[in-house]
Design a protein around this motif. Structure first.
Motif, PDB file in Angstrom:
ATOM      1  N   TYR A 151      33.256  13.521   5.788  1.00 32.73           N
ATOM      2  CA  TYR A 151      33.224  12.729   7.024  1.00 32.73           C
ATOM      3  C   TYR A 151      34.233  11.592   6.967  1.00 32.73           C
TER       4      TYR A 151
ATOM      5  N   GLU B 288      33.272  17.039  12.453  1.00 36.05           N
ATOM      6  CA  GLU B 288      32.208  16.593  13.363  1.00 36.05           C
ATOM      7  C   GLU B 288      31.631  17.761  14.160  1.00 36.05           C
TER       8      GLU B 288
ATOM      9  N   ARG C 291      27.814  14.468  14.491  1.00 32.57           N
ATOM     10  CA  ARG C 291      27.772  15.865  14.924  1.00 32.57           C
ATOM     11  C   ARG C 291      26.828  16.060  16.107  1.00 32.57           C
TER      12      ARG C 291
END
Lengths: 440, 470, 470, 440
Positions: free
Chosen positions: C80, C67, B54
């Motif tokens: 994820y 993300e 991220r």
């Protein structure tokens, strides 16, 4: 004739544009005198994407599939997939140098973080956001010494076994200056400190040592080397890399003024020598540092923001009085190195470094058990790599190993060098078995 | 139609926290080495993988790129980087160590030899080295070759001539190589002033470094005469390849009398710039200078490719063989386009520059230009016009350079922009020019970061997160 | 700290033009076929590659993803997606045709057999088919297996029992398979009401479809009794695997008495959701039901993997072997984590849900919950709270479902959020809850698109660019 | 015990969180009765990324490296690199269904564009944003007929040589309804129209035909088939694909009510049968369409915006009265198909389709020249593929070809089927040469 697949012009658009500029055709836009105009052909056939991929796979497929136990300045550690996926984002990969910081905060922050990681690893106040590779960073460091040292001398002292590529690049960099290169002896794989002490004199401006050395030895006398250099007012430049620095003595603590080296040990797979020049130095050299620096500032709203800074050192502002001619550096590789370091974290990085010690120690022991081989040749702690003594001619052994699918260095008539990391450790037993086949 | 910027703001204080502000850890080594060889501890951020993803995804979204929109930076040639070249370079067979035996890396050497050959043909040169890892390194290589040549002739020439409008790297490179720089003023027509050149040339002249088309896009029409003047004085003619994207298939430096040139593979052959590298700056030379190119050479023999050495070679400019992965992409690009594609790229690059200049409400003092034009912002501050353009969703041109054009806006759209894209870009120019001085001074305001204070950044340099904590 | 959204606006009229608004072309076929076999012409956009790249890059920047930040959609398990699984699936050896001979695709078959084995162990099942291309297709497969089983026993059972709080797919699947749906009301404690179940079960009961933990995160504590009731009536127990991420290594459907289950590989094994697929919904069954799994089977023999056929197999649910590339990623994820990683994933998913519920200023009527919790927005409209959360830079939870919780906000942070991320997410919840009704009603305002009019979209459907031009 | 590499919790954080929720440990958070608790092991060893990649490369490396001339429902066209690079962007790949349209405009617009391209290719008013594959799309189409046709019948008519995978899936879909499947004969590779006319009666609700057919034949009588179906009030469903549709007769013009097929011919490489179900239909079925639909709307500022629409057809709203049980579809594959189509443009798509005709024509002619082979067996125009007659047993020839590195279909004792596209055309001559080796 097929055009560029990346020029979007339809025939109608081309015609409209030509009309708008008042040109009959594209040729009319070129102001090239007849005698120097080119009307020949390059003889390069265009390929479709598919043809290109097939052709290049075939071409590169001619490389033999060897398991490499090679180092000596170019190292491979496993690069996690996330580094590829993130660094490949087009916003990073296809951007230019950050001359408009308001729309390039992302890359600037990433480079700022890269610099910060190197500051932590070296203990020095400044790291730039990259040089080309370890060799050119060394060359730039010598020139920095030339600019900032008050001593009159012109001697750049390097180890006698400095890798040839580095020595040669350094020689090129100092050729335009008054500096000249001299060497000091190596003893048991690391600096012969007494000889170095003798070699350093008042004409010495720059002393270069490495840890680990090109033979993979951890240098045990760094502080002493630093003192020797300092006593004569010479700059002490240490060569290392970010993985090694995560457990070895902090450069600042042993008196290093500059640290150079190969930061591409993080983030880069084996890339035929492509690298990432680490360059960190003491804050006192701030205005004389070569290369780009990213600094923190604020925007009009008072929000923290990043920008290239101290650009008056650089060629595009200072021209011939710049601290270096470097323009494009290795920014994207620095981005990858920062990603890889962050992926590992301190714990992962230290663990990786410890593996570099223990893997080399264990492999050397296993090789030493093979009849006809002695390892390690140097009575030192090793990092990643070590020298192997051979009863048989080293080249013959290396050739035979290649037949078995392994690549190692030949560094002397009866000397091989072997490098092990997390990337090839899975094949260590196979290498030892192959050695047993070919070494006796 | 104009574009807003992508905005990604986290808070009033920062757009995205530093990794070090998220989570850090301090660890000590576990004793695999004696204490006197090791550091006490190490403190670094330790984001786990999702957080790492991220962080960098957000950072990427705060970054302009060629896939964001127009990027008409004059002299920088920001063109589209074909993903197919990335795929090709990701071939596992490309991931080899530089100390492999030549016989075991015939693919790598074959590719390098092939690229050398392509570049030689494109530049009209006789031999090429791929070692320089960037354009400036290429310049350094080329000037070192010139130096070695003169030395081999027993000459110790001390000067390099450079037009004042040249790239900064030219000056810095000459200085790095130990030469005195002699600046040549531009003539009234924006090209080399022949009288000034003749006055400057002497037996001290090692080389003249020249870009053609020059940095305002003009072809140096007197190039043959220039070459004669320099050669007659015993000097060499060096070609800065930064503007080669204007000439592909139309003219070759070798045919113009240049002895040495570098290629900017990013600019001409579409390798990604990567936010500042890695690049590659191959150097081509005429036959007479071939012995001076750096070792090792790649030579084709009956049994395959081998490494060769020349006794007269200059010292190296890279520790290994340069930026290999970049070279793979350059090869792929050239092979993809071929003769016809390369020629079309230049044709469209020149057409685009001319068309855009026609659409923009700005004076362009010099011409006829090729792939780029240096407009003047007139009474407006070029740098402020550029900042205001950011608010309209495009990357602005290079500003305030070359200095021969007051308030210069050096603009190079490259071949990849469509007519529609150029029309939109022109609208952004005109919108910025039509803004008030105050609007321009306050710009940009629609971007991730508003106008950034560069002065305080330089006055109080904070170059690491450690420095921020002080 | 809260996040803004990425904003990328092009003009007042649109955020990014349609491809068809950029440049289209109309072409005719050139006569390789007789005219009576061909269409007259075809009109489609023709962006060149750079424009194509910019179009989709901009579109991507207008899209939330895992993300981008937290994605706590209850019942959706947005976790994820490790890039390493993408790299593995991109192996050229994975790109094979489904009609290859078994002997020539031993790698593919070995991987599929390995995944079947892993899934069987994880679910406590005896046999697994990988053919269903999504969770709902898995349900369809499972219910078809139940139907085949009952038919083989000479029974024509007509009803499937489903708790009213179940996923909509359960109902739709039962109907698709031709069953009448009998809805079971929830008990006061949010779990299956045993009395209602006993009242509903009969000799018409083909199966009970159950999620455990259920859709408000509660473990069905009476599961053994439930199984007995259903089994005693001759019915089968079907496990909806949507919530399996709560139980890895702690409990297995097979051990609870379930006869059939599907796995949502996206939810439990981190294959990317892709904005709505492709997914995969493998189905596991107990030994007795194995003959009914669809053909072809993958069987290991002494000479390698081969295709097998069962005479009793249900018909197929996919034209070939399902979503192969998704299965590769699921295999890779399971292999990466192993026993310890999988168990930790569930442990942290449950910890995260409990921690977040504790931090958020919202009532959670039912508990103890596991990987997700259904808070109630109370007097506020849950859907508006969700829209307001968009302004604070997170994706909101699932709203207004299950209906047993008024103004439900079904929240599932998954294991991938850190404590810090959860604290920030809680701040976004509280900021949205602390907003005025008007602020919530007008939200979102800091996003690419402001509040979108869903009603007019449905009343006057415009489902193509052609429809926009009408 | 190592935890999940994707759960970011440090021990200290875990402890703090447990403390906040008042639990002694993680186990205390699980409300699982003892008898059904699992305390065993799966026996799955965790792997490092590096181990995983090596292991999986080894595993998949057991697939033989054959050049495939295979089709029959799963086709490969070269997918340009840019499709990979753009579709792999995490914002697309790792996003969920677009239930919050304000922050998912990007994917919604891409799907809207996908729908629009199919509307252009089919000439029908509506395309949904995907089904799983061609077979499930066919099943859904039959059920749509069941819902919308006023006729009383229950017969679904399909070609007798419908590929088994499709027939079987269709059978599964209709098993829960009153429908039953019957077949009509094939003549010379396409529909036997007279026989079809006989087969269609008042109990017929659905007539399915394909072009190209499973034997690669272009169906010459589509309009007639459409009329036959229409005469009895049956729905005419056409099976095709977007590449074929770019040059073949527009489905709407031949009376097709629904078009299904494999849209993964664009955007997907060979993927072991993974597909993308094309589903387009006449506007009159708007409220009965299965699957997701993206519609245009406006946001509060009046800016055009996109959203999932008509969701009351779907299972999450309508439950057992939904038009289908489908939830997750193949959105990301649809994205890739749209990218690939846009990359090609109309010109590229038509060119690709023309290549599918001429490549097959040329290869059939070359194979026909080989002693012992006849091609094409069907006297039709072909698209991509065709049937080859063999003097020798077909299986033996195919086995021998596999030894030579080629894969073809065996569809009968003396029948092979061969498929050629831009993806394998470079190897066509090699295939013919191999045929010459093995066919005589």
């Amino acid at each position: 004739m097929s055009g560029s697949p990346y020029a979007p012009h339809t025939d109608a658009e081309t015609a409209a544009m030509l009309d708008a500029v008042g040109a009959a055709d594209e040729a009319a836009l070129f102001d090239i005198p007849e005698p120097v105009a080119f009307d020949g052909e390059f003889g390069i056939e265009p390929r479709s994407e598919q043809e290109l991929r097939r052709e290049m796979a075939d071409l590169l497929g001619r490389n033999d599939d060897l398991t490499e136990f090679l180092g000596r300045g170019h190292y491979e550690h496993y690069v996690p997939s996330v580094v590829d996926s993130l660094s490949s984002r087009s916003e990073f990969l296809t951007s230019y140098t950050q001359y408009q910081p308001e729309i390039t905060q992302g890359f600037l922050q990433a480079l700022f973080e890269y610099q910060s990681m190197l500051v932590e690893l070296t203990g020095l106040g400044i790291a730039n956001c990259s040089m080309y590779d370890a060799a050119t960073a060394l060359g730039e460091a010598a020139l920095l010494a030339d600019r900032v040292r008050s001593v009159d001398g012109e001697v750049v002292l390097v180890p006698e076994n400095l890798r040839e590529g580095k020595r040669s690049v350094l020689a090129n960099y100092v050729d335009g200056s008054d500096l000249r290169i001299e060497t000091y002896p190596i003893e048991n794989g690391t600096a012969d400190v007494d000889a170095l002490d003798d070699a350093v004199g008042e004409d010495t401006v720059f002393v270069y040592a490495e840890t680990p050395t090109v033979r993979g030895c951890i240098e045990p006398n760094l502080a002493e080397i630093g003192e020797i250099a300092d006593a004569e007012g010479a700059m002490f430049c240490l060569g290392s890399d970010p993985v090694a620095l995560s457990i070895l003595e902090e450069p600042a603590s042993v008196g290093a003024d500059v640290v150079v080296g190969e930061a591409g040990v993080l983030g880069l797979p084996a890339a035929y020598g492509m690298g990432l020049g680490l360059f960190a130095c003491d804050e006192e050299f701030l205005r004389q540092v070569p290369g780009r620096l990213v600094g923190a500032s604020e925007d009009a709203d008072g929000t923290r923001a990043y920008t290239l800074t101290l650009q008056t050192r650089e060629q595009h502002i200072r021209k011939q009085r710049a601290t270096s001619n470097i323009c494009t550096n290795q920014a994207w590789v620095a981005l990858r190195a920062a990603m890889h370091a962050a992926y590992l974290g301190a714990d992962g990085l230290v663990g990786l470094a410890e593996d570099c010690v223990t893997l080399a120690r264990d492999l050397a022991a296993d090789i030493d058990d093979v009849t006809g081989l002695q390892a390690p040749v140097d009575d030192r702690h090793h990092f990643r790599e070590f020298v192997v003594g051979t009863d048989q001619p080293a080249q013959a052994i290396a050739d035979d190993l290649e037949e078995e699918g392994f690549a190692v260095h030949v560094i002397g008539d009866h000397r091989l060098q072997v490098c092990i990391t997390d990337a090839n450790a899975h094949a260590a037993d196979d290498l030892v078995a192959a050695f047993e086949e070919v070494a006796a | 139609r104009t574009y807003d910027q992508a905005v990604y703001a986290v808070s009033d204080e920062e757009n995205e926290p530093l990794l070090s502000e998220k989570r850090s850890e301090t660890v000590e080594s576990e004793g695999v080495l004696p204490d006197d060889l090791t550091r006490d501890d190490l403190t670094l951020p330790n984001p786990e993988e999702p957080e790492l993803a991220r962080h960098y995804t957000r950072l990427s979204q705060m970054n302009w790129s060629i896939e964001s929109g127009p990027y008409p930076l004059g002299s920088c040639t920001m063109k589209y980087n074909p993903p197919v070249t990335e795929d090709v370079a990701a071939d596992p067979n490309a991931a080899v160590h530089p100390d492999r035996s030549a016989s075991s890396v015939q693919g790598t050497l074959g590719l390098l030899a092939g690229l050398q050959d392509y570049l030689a043909r494109i530049g009209g040169m006789d031999a090429v080295t791929l070692q320089p890892p960037a354009g400036a390194a290429g310049e350094f290589t080329g000037i070192a070759v010139a130096r070695a040549y003169h030395r081999a002739n027993g000459e110790d020439r001390s000067e390099v001539l450079i037009p004042s409008s040249a790239h900064g790297t030219n000056f810095a490179t000459a200085a790095l190589a130990g030469y005195d720089v002699v600046e040549l003023p531009s003539g009234e027509d924006g090209r080399v002033d022949m009288e000034a050149l003749e006055a400057a040339v002497s037996s001290d002249t090692a080389a003249l470094m020249l870009t053609n088309p020059n940095t305002v896009g003009l072809f140096e029409r007197d190039i043959e005469e220039i070459a004669d003047v320099v050669h007659d004085a015993g000097g060499l003619l060096y070609y800065d390849g930064a503007n080669l994207n204007a000439l592909l298939g139309r003219a070759r430096p070798g045919d113009m009398g240049f002895d040495i040139m570098h290629y900017n593979v990013h600019k001409t052959f579409a390798t990604p710039h990567g936010g500042g590298g890695p690049g590659a700056g191959p150097v081509g030379v005429v036959e007479e200078l071939e012995p001076y190119l750096p070792n090792p050479r790649i030579e084709e023999t009956e049994s395959g490719y081998e490494f060769g050495e020349s006794e007269d070679a200059i010292e190296r400019v890279h520790g290994f063989q340069g930026n290999w992965l970049v070279l793979v992409k350059a090869y792929a690009y050239i092979a993809r386009l071929g003769d016809s594609g390369l020629a079309d790229a230049s044709a469209k690059a020149v057409l685009n520059a001319n068309y855009l200049a026609e659409q923009v409400d700005l004076e362009v003092p010099y011409g006829p230009f090729h792939h780029e034009f240096a407009a003047t912002a007139g009474d407006a501050a070029a740098a402020d016009v550029a900042k205001r353009m950011l608010d309209f969703g495009v990357h602005p041109p290079t500003t305030n350079w070359p200095e021969m054009v007051p308030e210069a806006m050096l603009t190079e759209p490259t071949e990849i922009e469509s007519k529609q894209s150029l029309d939109e870009l022109a609208a952004a120019f005109d919108a910025a020019l039509g803004s008030t001085d105050e609007e321009r001074h306050d710009a940009p305001s629609r971007t991730t970061a508003k106008r950034i204070d560069q002065t305080s950044a330089a006055r109080d340099p904070r170059l690491s997160w450690q420095a921020l904590e002080e």
